[in-house]
Design an enzyme around this catalytic site. Structure first.
Site, short mmCIF file in Angstrom:
data_model
loop_
_atom_site.label_atom_id
_atom_site.label_comp_id
_atom_site.label_asym_id
_atom_site.label_seq_id
_atom_site.Cartn_x
_atom_site.Cartn_y
_atom_site.Cartn_z
NE ARG A 168 -45.42 -59.46 50.91
CZ ARG A 168 -46.52 -58.75 51.13
NH1 ARG A 168 -46.40 -57.56 51.67
NH2 ARG A 168 -47.71 -59.23 50.83
CB SER B 219 -44.38 -69.35 45.24
OG SER B 219 -45.18 -70.52 45.17
CD GLN C 119 -48.03 -78.24 44.67
OE1 GLN C 119 -47.27 -77.30 44.83
NE2 GLN C 119 -48.61 -78.50 43.51
CG HIS D 212 -45.49 -70.44 41.13
ND1 HIS D 212 -45.42 -70.75 39.78
CD2 HIS D 212 -45.54 -71.64 41.79
CE1 HIS D 212 -45.43 -72.06 39.63
NE2 HIS D 212 -45.51 -72.63 40.82
CB CYS E 19 -40.97 -79.13 41.96
SG CYS E 19 -41.51 -77.60 42.78
CB CYS F 272 -45.80 -75.76 38.84
SG CYS F 272 -46.87 -75.60 40.28
#
Length: 390
Positions: A208, A245, A153, A346, A376, A92
């Site tokens: 949203r 995410s 994860q 993401h 992270c 990431c």
């Protein structure tokens, strides 16, 4: 010693990573990244022959994101064939690592002008596409070291929520605030300096504004697994799609040079890249590296937490940011002030550079001197860096 500064940073709007539904799904990932590269060069007005390298992040480097995507994005953007490019993977944090590499190259004198960037089209190349069914990406050595096995994860996010005793209501409340901040930032035009619309898409698609705590509370756990529940009885399944995410498409790009070269090119630096850190942490908990990474980057910068005016902590999951806050004591009013990945999205390989673009602009908007960014990453890794206003 030479200094490295950011002279501009751009990003596409972030689309939903849904095949056939996301606004950016029709765009090939090479062209998606090319759009940010082209916009960055056009905005700075730099002679592209001056670019020494382009370093891009991408996570699922397979299919349409294989074959050194960054190189082909350079060509698709119309940059000279002489401009080199490479693609890196720190999961990431891939494009944040690209920023680190680019800045470190400038400081070392290896580069005068470099672009750090990233892309991910999760609607066209879904997560884990690079691991065929039945393949083992870890190997027997890792299996021997962790005989009980590592976990996905989402389970790591649950372990974090349990360890730091973060109730479901806190996770949902944090997610709601991310959407609120992102919606306000959009309405007030705070992303205008970083966004480069593409194919008629001008705003982030996953925000949203109308979501509520009641709606978030009604969502089912996203990662519930009886076998994992038996292995980890402390987990009570608090993590949902609402406090995680989403999957997304997008790209971002950052131009880095020295203050002297910026002046010679008629460019105004936006921020100095002051310090960098990368750490490894427990791969079972996987997402907690942001905690030691923050301590390490502050030490390298010779700063304290109180010196930092704004933080960008990637919202992979609410539990990650809230555990980080518990350990650091950071003021959440200074964290992700324009919303984070839970709302904005993401797009894995693009997120590091996206956050950099957002942080640079938020620092200017808020009169901040220091900003800290940390992310992270799968495998128990994390990057962090400190930016200083100039």
């Amino acid at each position: 010693m030479r200094e490295a500064v950011i002279v501009d940073a751009v990003r596409t709007p972030i689309g939903r990573g849904k095949a056939g539904k996301g606004a950016l799904h029709p765009i090939h990932p090479v062209d998606l990244l090319a759009h940010s590269l082209r916009a960055l060069v056009e905005r700075t007005g730099i002679d592209p022959e001056r670019i020494d390298d382009v370093i891009g992040g991408c996570v699922d480097q397979v299919g349409e994101q294989a074959m050194n995507t960054t190189r082909y994005a350079v060509l698709a953007a119309g940059l000279p064939e002489s401009v080199p490019a490479t693609t890196v993977d720190r999961q990431c944090g891939s494009s944040q690592q690209a920023v680190h590499f680019g800045a470190q190259g400038v400081i070392a004198g290896a580069y005068d002008v470099v672009i750090a960037c990233g892309v991910e089209s999760m609607s066209r190349v879904p997560m884990w596409s690079n691991v065929p069914p039945g393949a083992d990406p870890f190997g027997p050595g890792v299996a021997a070291r962790y005989p009980d096995g590592l976990v996905p994860q989402g389970v790591s996010a649950e372990l974090i929520a349990a360890k730091w005793e973060l109730p479901r209501s806190d996770l949902d409340r944090f997610a709601l605030e991310s959407h609120r901040r992102a919606a306000v930032a959009t309405d007030e035009g705070r992303f205008a300096d970083e966004l480069v619309p593409i194919d008629g898409v001008a705003t982030d698609e996953s925000i949203r504004p109308g979501t509520t705590l009641e709606a978030l509370a009604g969502l089912k756990p996203a990662f519930e697994d009886p076998a994992m529940g038996q292995r980890f009885p402390q987990i009570d399944w608090r993590v949902t799609a609402g406090n995680s995410s989403p999957t997304n498409d997008g790209s971002a790009a950052v131009m880095i040079t020295t203050p002297e070269i910026a002046r010679a090119l008629g460019l105004t630096p936006k921020a100095k890249l002051k310090s960098f850190a990368v750490v490894g942490d427990d791969p079972l908990y996987m997402l907690t590296g942001v905690i030691p990474a923050t301590a390490k980057v502050l030490q390298k910068a010779e700063l304290s937490l109180a010196d930092i005016d704004l933080f960008e902590v990637n919202e992979a999951f609410s539990s990650v940011v809230l555990a980080w806050q518990r350990e650091t004591g950071a003021d959440l009013d200074k964290v992700n002030v324009n919303g984070g990945a839970i709302a904005l999205g993401h797009p894995l390989g693009a997120s590091g550079a996206r956050i950099t673009a957002t942080l640079v602009n938020a620092m200017a908007q808020n009169g901040a001197r220091y900003g800290l960014q940390t992310m992270c990453e799968a495998g128990g890794l994390a990057n962090a860096m400190v930016l200083e206003a100039v």
